[in-house]
Design a protein around this motif. Structure first.
Motif, short mmCIF file in Angstrom:
data_model
loop_
_atom_site.label_atom_id
_atom_site.label_comp_id
_atom_site.label_asym_id
_atom_site.label_seq_id
_atom_site.Cartn_x
_atom_site.Cartn_y
_atom_site.Cartn_z
N SER A 628 0.83 -1.21 0.00
CA SER A 628 0.00 0.00 0.00
C SER A 628 0.86 1.25 0.00
CB SER A 628 -0.92 0.00 1.23
OG SER A 628 -1.72 -1.17 1.25
N TRP A 632 0.94 3.96 -3.04
CA TRP A 632 0.55 5.34 -2.78
C TRP A 632 1.67 6.32 -3.17
CZ3 TRP A 632 2.18 9.33 0.47
CH2 TRP A 632 1.29 10.40 0.58
N SER A 635 1.63 6.54 -7.01
CA SER A 635 0.44 7.20 -7.56
C SER A 635 0.36 8.67 -7.17
CB SER A 635 -0.83 6.47 -7.12
OG SER A 635 -0.93 6.47 -5.72
N PRO A 639 -0.41 9.63 -11.34
CA PRO A 639 -1.76 9.13 -11.04
C PRO A 639 -2.09 7.86 -11.83
CG PRO A 639 -1.79 11.50 -11.37
CD PRO A 639 -0.41 11.03 -11.76
N LEU A 640 -2.49 6.82 -11.08
CA LEU A 640 -2.88 5.57 -11.71
C LEU A 640 -3.59 4.72 -10.67
CD1 LEU A 640 0.25 3.21 -12.05
CD2 LEU A 640 0.05 5.04 -10.39
N SER A 641 -4.35 3.74 -11.15
CA SER A 641 -5.02 2.81 -10.24
C SER A 641 -4.12 1.58 -10.05
CB SER A 641 -6.37 2.38 -10.81
OG SER A 641 -6.19 1.73 -12.06
N VAL A 642 -4.09 1.06 -8.83
CA VAL A 642 -3.22 -0.06 -8.49
C VAL A 642 -4.03 -1.13 -7.76
CG1 VAL A 642 -1.09 -0.81 -7.35
CG2 VAL A 642 -1.28 1.54 -8.22
N SER A 643 -3.93 -2.38 -8.22
CA SER A 643 -4.52 -3.51 -7.50
C SER A 643 -3.41 -4.22 -6.74
CB SER A 643 -5.18 -4.49 -8.48
OG SER A 643 -6.21 -3.86 -9.18
N THR A 655 -0.93 -2.64 -12.37
CA THR A 655 -1.34 -1.33 -12.90
C THR A 655 -1.76 -1.48 -14.35
OG1 THR A 655 0.94 -0.82 -13.54
CG2 THR A 655 0.22 -0.10 -11.36
N SER A 681 -1.72 6.19 2.96
CA SER A 681 -1.83 5.14 1.94
C SER A 681 -2.91 4.13 2.26
CB SER A 681 -0.49 4.42 1.79
OG SER A 681 -0.17 3.68 2.96
#
Length: 815
Positions: A628, A632, A635, A639-643, A655, A681
């Motif tokens: 996490s 954080w 990003s 900026p991006l989404s992360v699983s 990503t 985060s």
């Protein structure tokens, strides 16, 4: 008069060990201390016979002695077994001492007898001891007390129950300045701290026999998976486990979760129907009557095997048990030692534990556990500090009965290790909190719990509040659970045990579940009770409980990396590494094997996106914090989404777009600004709210209801949530609010372990590999990620296809 201890040993044909004589002499000199010795070597009789030798030499033929010894046990299930052990010398030496038990299971008739006169030796729990201290005549009850024995001290040291016990001991010491206190343990890694907490004044550390033979071996799978994945409960090992049970007279089969225990018990019965009545199931959610029957049958040697959880970890002596099987990793060296000691539980007998891997990589864990155990690398446990919820509960408890004087109580409290740094301002806050609820709850009568009288003594304001407080004493906050009962037309039938409220909430009448080795159909749910009847269905949901995912300990994780390091350098010096060699060879061919000097990172691009696999071997919770934190930090600037997917070994960041991890990792693996970044985060606010529910119950803010009208966990959560918001908006300096945040950081986010891991990772050489396909290590994390979004059936099909494709790429040769 002859020495009682030697006399009783002589009747058994035993000779005392040197450590037992050392304890006898120390108690005779009036010394307190800590006895650390292997399980099954005679710790109980070291301190019990020391007490008889020192205090009972002239007690034969007279009225039973008043209370002399208080024996604290962490589990009330151990009390009856301990009572039998303590009674044996009294009977054979014809000493006029009595032994009694005081716990939540003690009946009303026995409680009434104890109210008139306590036995010579009382076996009790921390919670029941505090309740005894709330009685008006408590000081008189304990006037003759000479010795307190804290059994299985390691089970209490690191949690709030241990803090509660520290406070109770402080009161007993004020009443009896010469009181002796002895702790017993077999699995402590930090003996100096354990001693300091239990005996704040000088104490004697006695190290007992450590030469007890402990055999640790591994059940090697007949067929090894080169692409392992956790989650199939290890049932592929069923035939081999059944064969091991066949050749042993009596075995304990330990699992790490109650759901796993249920599945293994049912699978063994399906595989061997002829064992019906010879194998049993034992876990904490089964009814007390069921557990008593299982324990009794084990003692008599009537059971071939018992599938169990941590409910049988501690001190109950089952002499017929020959060996222990551990399904899956024990996750820690202390737990492994504790469970191994359930077999061969007598001096001179060998304890044997066989590790049963649920996936291939647990073979490496098994080898690591054996090596760490041989080196004595036991996990440390540290006492919590400044738990304000436990303190305010204790203050109200001491205001019951004869009442409390604040200055005297403050001196007691500060004499404990947990509160030795308590500030005056914190004490004043606590006094205000128990007197009128503090600055934000003064308008509510229920929080005006204690009032000051002109004589300087503070007492609980009303009998109603006193009764309510007594019902909530303790620091064990129950999970959201409902009782499980058989349905009968005339009313509720026999109680089977309890299951999580959240699990039952997902079922509809007519659905089936597995519990206690039976397939049951849900009939109806009302008043926190689920009514069920037997079902002939073969497909059922397995009852699940919280706490199933224990993190890998730091000691075992380090030992695991050392085993991988040996393999990376061509040293396959044990059966487990030799068995897993094909997997590690493929890992080295497609990527690299982790070592003690490298930090392995892997990247992979798939249709899902860009994957980073990183392997700190930090344990599940710390890996989640690390993942996490890194996500954080990246990003924040890009900026991006992360699983995220995590395991005990490492974590995956997924990503949608490609990331230059070679450039990013050295920047994000920094301990600078760690606290602020961790709080940002993760949803630390939501985590603190969940933690506050426990604190609110312990501190008395939220009442769980009376026995006939228990509140649901949803009601308790809602009530604690209201207090959380009130304090956050109108009383931001409330110490309980700050405690919730601190506990999240220390226990859930493991902030210090995070800091240590980041420093360790930064000191290692980054070994980054670009993968063409998932490596064996990466495959485990891919599965963890898929598990969150797919049903069990679809997941199994997907994994089968993935394994088939990877095996084709690897070739069919295992080498």
């Amino acid at each position: 008069m002859p020495d009682l201890a030697n006399a009783w040993f002589a009747t058994r044909g035993w000779k005392p060990f040197a450590f037992q004589r050392q304890v006898w002499a120390a108690v005779g000199r009036g010394e307190s201390g800590l006895l650390h010795a292997s399980t099954g070597t005679g710790k109980t009789y070291a301190v019990w016979l020391a007490a008889l030798r020192a205090f009972a030499q002239n007690s034969a033929g007279r009225q039973p002695a008043a209370l002399q010894v208080l024996w604290i046990t962490p589990m009330r299930a151990l009390a009856a077994d301990t009572a039998r052990a303590l009674q044996a010398p009294l009977d054979e030496l014809q000493l006029n001492w009595s032994v009694g038990v005081r716990s939540g299971d003690t009946g009303s008739a026995e409680r009434a007898r104890q109210a008139r006169r306590l036995p010579s030796a009382l076996i009790t729990t921390p919670e029941s001891l505090t309740l005894l201290l709330t009685r008006a005549q408590a000081e008189n009850d304990f006037a003759s007390l000479r010795l307190v024995v804290v059994d299985e001290w390691h089970e209490l040291l690191g949690n709030k129950r241990g803090v509660q016990l520290q406070l109770a001991l402080a009161r007993l010491r004020r009443w009896q300045p010469g009181l002796l206190v002895w702790g017993l343990s077999a699995t402590l890694g930090n003996l100096d701290h354990a001693m300091q907490v239990l005996v704040p004044e000088h104490g004697l550390l006695v190290r007992g026999r450590q030469d007890k033979r402990l055999e640790v071996d591994t059940l090697i799978p007949a067929q090894l998976e080169r692409f392992p994945w956790a989650g199939h409960m290890g049932l592929k090992m069923l035939a081999q486990v059944a064969d091991e049970l066949e050749h042993s007279a009596s075995t304990l089969v330990f699992t790490n979760t109650r759901a796993q225990a249920e599945l293994w018990y049912q699978a063994l019965l399906d595989a061997r129907p002829d064992w019906a009545g010879l194998i049993a199931l034992h876990h904490a959610s089964l009814a007390r009557e069921t557990r008593n029957w299982v324990e009794g049958a084990l003692k008599k040697g009537e059971l071939k095997a018992v599938v169990c959880t941590s409910s049988l970890d501690l001190g109950v002596d089952f002499l017929p048990v020959e060996r222990v099987l551990q399904i899956g990793s024990a996750k820690g060296i202390a737990r492994l030692t504790q469970r191994a000691g359930r077999s061969g539980h007598a001096p001179g007998r060998t304890s044997r534990i066989t590790l049963v891997p649920t996936h291939s990589l647990e073979l490496v864990e098994a080898a690591a556990a054996r090596e760490a155990l041989a080196a004595g690398r036991i996990e440390a446990r540290r006492s919590p500090r400044l738990c304000m919820d436990v303190l305010v509960q204790h203050m109200v408890s001491m205001a019951l009965g004869s009442g409390m004087r604040p200055d005297e109580l403050l001196a007691e409290v500060r004499s404990t290790w947990a509160y030795r740094d308590l500030r005056d301002s914190h004490w004043q806050w606590a006094l205000a909190f128990v007197r009128n609820g503090g600055s934000s709850l003064g308008a509510y009568p229920d929080y005006q719990r204690v009032e000051a009288h002109p004589d300087g003594i503070w007492r609980v304001a009303s009998e109603r509040l006193a009764r309510r407080h007594r019902m909530g004493i303790g620091t064990i906050v129950s999970e959201a659970s409902v009782q499980l009962k058989f349905w009968s037309k005339g009313g509720g039938g026999r109680t089977l045990g309890s299951v999580e409220e959240a699990f039952i909430a997902r079922l509809r009448p007519g659905d089936t579940l597995m519990f206690g080795g039976r397939v049951l159909e849900l009939v109806r749910v009302e008043n926190m009770t689920a009514y069920v009847r037997r079902s002939t269905s073969r497909k059922a949901a397995v009852a699940r409980w919280n706490g199933g995912r224990m993190p890998l300990s730091s000691e075992l994780a380090d030992a695991l990396v050392e085993q991988l390091d040996a393999a990376a350098h061509g040293r396959f010096n044990n059966p487990e590494l030799r068995a897993v060699r094909p997997l590690l060879a493929l890992q080295a061919q497609w990527s690299a094997v982790p070592t003690t000097t490298t930090l392995l990172a892997e990247t992979l691009n798939t249709r899902q996106g860009s994957h980073l696999f990183l392997y700190p071997f930090a344990g599940r919770m710390a890996n989640l914090g690390l993942a996490s934190l890194i996500a954080w930090r990246v990003s924040r600037e890009q900026p991006l989404s992360v699983s995220i997917a995590v395991s005990d070994y490492g974590f995956e960041l997924l990503t949608p777009s490609r990331i230059d991890w070679a450039a990013w990792l050295p920047r994000v693996l920094s301990a600078e600004h760690l606290l602020d970044d961790v709080l940002a985060s993760l949803n630390a606010g939501e985590m603190a709210l969940r933690r506050f529910r426990e604190i609110a119950q312990i501190s008395g803010l939220v009442f769980g209801g009376y026995p006939a009208a228990q509140k649901s966990m949803r009601q308790i959560q809602a009530s604690s949530g209201l207090f959380f918001e009130v304090f956050r908006k109108h009383d931001p300096d409330n110490l309980l609010l700050g405690q919730a945040r601190d506990e999240v950081l220390a226990e859930e986010l493991e902030i210090e372990r995070l800091r240590w891991q980041l420093e360790k990772m930064a000191a290692r050489r980054l070994d980054l590999h670009v993968l063409k396909r998932p490596s064996p290590l990466a495959f485990t994390l891919l599965v963890e990620g898929l598990r969150e979004t797919m049903s069990t059936e679809k997941l199994a099909d997907r994994i089968a296809r993935m394994v088939e494709e990877l095996e084709q790429a690897a070739g069919n040769a295992h080498g």
